[in-house]
Design a protein around this motif. Structure first.
Motif, PDB file in Angstrom:
ATOM      1  N   PHE B  34       0.972  -1.180   0.032  1.00  0.00           N
ATOM      2  CA  PHE B  34      -0.139  -0.035   0.108  1.00  0.00           C
ATOM      3  C   PHE B  34       0.978   1.116  -0.119  1.00  0.00           C
ATOM      4  O   PHE B  34       2.041   1.267   0.668  1.00  0.00           O
ATOM      5  CB  PHE B  34      -1.120   0.114   1.057  1.00  0.00           C
ATOM      6  CG  PHE B  34      -1.737  -1.278   1.569  1.00  0.00           C
ATOM      7  CD1 PHE B  34      -1.180  -2.236   2.056  1.00  0.00           C
ATOM      8  CD2 PHE B  34      -3.046  -1.137   1.126  1.00  0.00           C
ATOM      9  CE1 PHE B  34      -1.833  -3.306   2.224  1.00  0.00           C
ATOM     10  CE2 PHE B  34      -3.875  -2.177   1.397  1.00  0.00           C
ATOM     11  CZ  PHE B  34      -3.420  -3.374   1.986  1.00  0.00           C
ATOM     12  N   TYR B  36       0.251   5.256   1.181  1.00  0.00           N
ATOM     13  CA  TYR B  36      -1.120   6.161   2.044  1.00  0.00           C
ATOM     14  C   TYR B  36      -0.541   7.584   1.845  1.00  0.00           C
ATOM     15  O   TYR B  36       0.878   7.669   1.852  1.00  0.00           O
ATOM     16  CB  TYR B  36      -1.190   5.801   3.481  1.00  0.00           C
ATOM     17  CG  TYR B  36      -2.042   4.590   3.475  1.00  0.00           C
ATOM     18  CD1 TYR B  36      -1.803   3.374   3.825  1.00  0.00           C
ATOM     19  CD2 TYR B  36      -3.374   4.897   3.789  1.00  0.00           C
ATOM     20  CE1 TYR B  36      -2.626   2.292   3.859  1.00  0.00           C
ATOM     21  CE2 TYR B  36      -4.526   3.823   4.105  1.00  0.00           C
ATOM     22  CZ  TYR B  36      -3.845   2.624   4.211  1.00  0.00           C
ATOM     23  OH  TYR B  36      -4.799   1.431   4.416  1.00  0.00           O
ATOM     24  N   LEU B  44      -4.528   9.752   7.407  1.00  0.00           N
ATOM     25  CA  LEU B  44      -4.110   8.930   6.213  1.00  0.00           C
ATOM     26  C   LEU B  44      -5.205   8.527   5.243  1.00  0.00           C
ATOM     27  O   LEU B  44      -6.257   8.170   5.631  1.00  0.00           O
ATOM     28  CB  LEU B  44      -3.343   7.538   6.859  1.00  0.00           C
ATOM     29  CG  LEU B  44      -2.048   7.893   7.145  1.00  0.00           C
ATOM     30  CD1 LEU B  44      -1.944   8.232   8.719  1.00  0.00           C
ATOM     31  CD2 LEU B  44      -1.450   6.589   7.027  1.00  0.00           C
ATOM     32  N   PHE B  90       3.603   7.274   2.913  1.00  0.00           N
ATOM     33  CA  PHE B  90       3.948   6.171   3.752  1.00  0.00           C
ATOM     34  C   PHE B  90       3.724   4.898   2.825  1.00  0.00           C
ATOM     35  O   PHE B  90       2.644   4.624   2.273  1.00  0.00           O
ATOM     36  CB  PHE B  90       3.013   6.231   5.079  1.00  0.00           C
ATOM     37  CG  PHE B  90       3.311   7.115   5.719  1.00  0.00           C
ATOM     38  CD1 PHE B  90       2.666   8.258   6.005  1.00  0.00           C
ATOM     39  CD2 PHE B  90       4.296   7.091   6.925  1.00  0.00           C
ATOM     40  CE1 PHE B  90       2.908   9.163   7.029  1.00  0.00           C
ATOM     41  CE2 PHE B  90       4.728   7.917   7.650  1.00  0.00           C
ATOM     42  CZ  PHE B  90       3.941   9.040   7.904  1.00  0.00           C
ATOM     43  N   ALA B 101      -2.835  -6.178  10.329  1.00  0.00           N
ATOM     44  CA  ALA B 101      -2.149  -4.922  10.668  1.00  0.00           C
ATOM     45  C   ALA B 101      -1.252  -4.600   9.628  1.00  0.00           C
ATOM     46  O   ALA B 101      -0.644  -5.542   9.035  1.00  0.00           O
ATOM     47  CB  ALA B 101      -1.479  -5.064  12.089  1.00  0.00           C
ATOM     48  N   LEU B 102      -0.973  -3.437   9.385  1.00  0.00           N
ATOM     49  CA  LEU B 102       0.123  -3.197   8.399  1.00  0.00           C
ATOM     50  C   LEU B 102       1.310  -2.599   9.144  1.00  0.00           C
ATOM     51  O   LEU B 102       1.435  -2.146  10.166  1.00  0.00           O
ATOM     52  CB  LEU B 102      -0.420  -1.682   7.690  1.00  0.00           C
ATOM     53  CG  LEU B 102      -1.687  -1.992   6.913  1.00  0.00           C
ATOM     54  CD1 LEU B 102      -2.326  -0.619   6.623  1.00  0.00           C
ATOM     55  CD2 LEU B 102      -1.464  -2.698   5.688  1.00  0.00           C
ATOM     56  N   PHE B 104       4.493  -0.250   8.648  1.00  0.00           N
ATOM     57  CA  PHE B 104       4.733   0.911   7.895  1.00  0.00           C
ATOM     58  C   PHE B 104       6.021   1.342   7.640  1.00  0.00           C
ATOM     59  O   PHE B 104       7.061   0.984   8.664  1.00  0.00           O
ATOM     60  CB  PHE B 104       3.974   2.174   8.655  1.00  0.00           C
ATOM     61  CG  PHE B 104       2.750   2.324   8.214  1.00  0.00           C
ATOM     62  CD1 PHE B 104       1.664   1.387   9.151  1.00  0.00           C
ATOM     63  CD2 PHE B 104       2.008   3.034   7.288  1.00  0.00           C
ATOM     64  CE1 PHE B 104       0.427   1.692   8.933  1.00  0.00           C
ATOM     65  CE2 PHE B 104       0.434   3.250   7.195  1.00  0.00           C
ATOM     66  CZ  PHE B 104      -0.228   2.468   7.897  1.00  0.00           C
ATOM     67  N   GLY B 105       6.433   2.181   6.555  1.00  0.00           N
ATOM     68  CA  GLY B 105       7.756   2.651   6.546  1.00  0.00           C
ATOM     69  C   GLY B 105       7.721   4.010   7.366  1.00  0.00           C
ATOM     70  O   GLY B 105       6.783   4.516   7.908  1.00  0.00           O
ATOM     71  N   SER B 106       8.878   4.485   7.433  1.00  0.00           N
ATOM     72  CA  SER B 106       8.925   5.850   8.376  1.00  0.00           C
ATOM     73  C   SER B 106       8.461   7.102   7.738  1.00  0.00           C
ATOM     74  O   SER B 106       8.369   8.138   8.367  1.00  0.00           O
ATOM     75  CB  SER B 106      10.379   5.982   8.642  1.00  0.00           C
ATOM     76  OG  SER B 106      11.333   6.228   7.457  1.00  0.00           O
ATOM     77  N   GLY B 107       8.101   6.773   6.268  1.00  0.00           N
ATOM     78  CA  GLY B 107       7.601   7.993   5.642  1.00  0.00           C
ATOM     79  C   GLY B 107       8.507   8.943   4.843  1.00  0.00           C
ATOM     80  O   GLY B 107       9.802   9.047   5.073  1.00  0.00           O
TER      81      GLY B 107
END
Lengths: 114, 114
Positions: B34, B36, B44, B90, B101-102, B104-107
């Protein structure tokens, strides 16, 4: 549909205080979760629930409790607030039988612990 | 455990420039991917998602991403950015079908200058 709603939007607590962050969804989603967002760290999973009466820990559960008595609501409790819990908290939900597992996010609660 | 890496933490572009944001994940099995977006002060929103099939997926607002399994990558692209694309992006992955649950990367913070 209102989607995923969260209250309050902002909160300031003193160290040691307790509080509950509210989350509700009106999409009849079975799956709900709580994340915290910290600068440079993305979102990290705190707790999740796959249905009413069922909860489990995520990546960073310490200092938080959850319960899921109804499909709609998934409150997050801070037992004794600490400055390390200063963060933005997001609640999310998704369909129970969704292959894509797309999650819908609430607007967030910005919490400051002094 | 799965992890997601976003190598670009802050990107500054001029309007009409092309965009590519990197995302790599670590998990050898089947993944759902994904992207976001979080606009300033907002929650998000899903830009696009990949589950199976054509590895080039198109999302909203002219964004697309390509899944390259051999490189464990899911890079986000847009041919011509606009000032309104200023936001944080993200990348996220889900690879555990029992737990939705996902991770996530740090953005990546994207700043588009007019």
């Amino acid at each position: 549909n209102a989607g995923v709603t969260q209250t309050p939007k902002f909160q300031v607590l003193k160290t040691g205080q307790s509080m509950t962050l509210q989350c509700a969804q009106d999409m009849n989603h079975e799956y709900m979760s709580w994340y915290r967002q910290d600068p440079g760290m993305g979102l990290r999973l705190i707790h999740y629930s796959v249905g009413a009466g069922i909860t489990d820990q995520g990546e960073v559960p310490n200092g938080y409790n959850v319960s899921r008595s109804t499909t709609e609501d998934f409150p997050l409790r801070l037992l004794s607030a600490a400055p390390s819990q200063t963060s933005v908290y997001f609640c999310a939900s998704s369909y129970s039988d969704s292959g894509p597992y797309e999650q819908y996010f609430g607007p967030g609660t910005r919490l400051t612990v002094t | 455990a799965q992890s997601v890496s976003q190598h670009n933490h802050h990107v500054i572009l001029s309007e009409a420039a092309s965009l590519e944001l990197g995302c790599n994940y670590s998990y050898g099995g089947t993944v759902n991917l994904f992207w976001y977006v979080q606009y300033p002060g907002q929650h998000l929103q899903l830009l696009l998602k990949y589950f199976s099939g054509d590895p080039l997926v198109k999302g909203i607002k002219g964004f697309e991403a390509e899944f390259i399994k051999s490189k464990f990558s899911f890079n986000l692209r847009k041919p011509s950015v606009q000032w309104s694309d200023t936001a944080e992006y993200f990348c996220a992955v889900n690879s555990d079908t029992g737990r939705r649950a996902l991770t996530f990367g740090s953005g990546t913070r994207l700043q588009v200058q007019p």
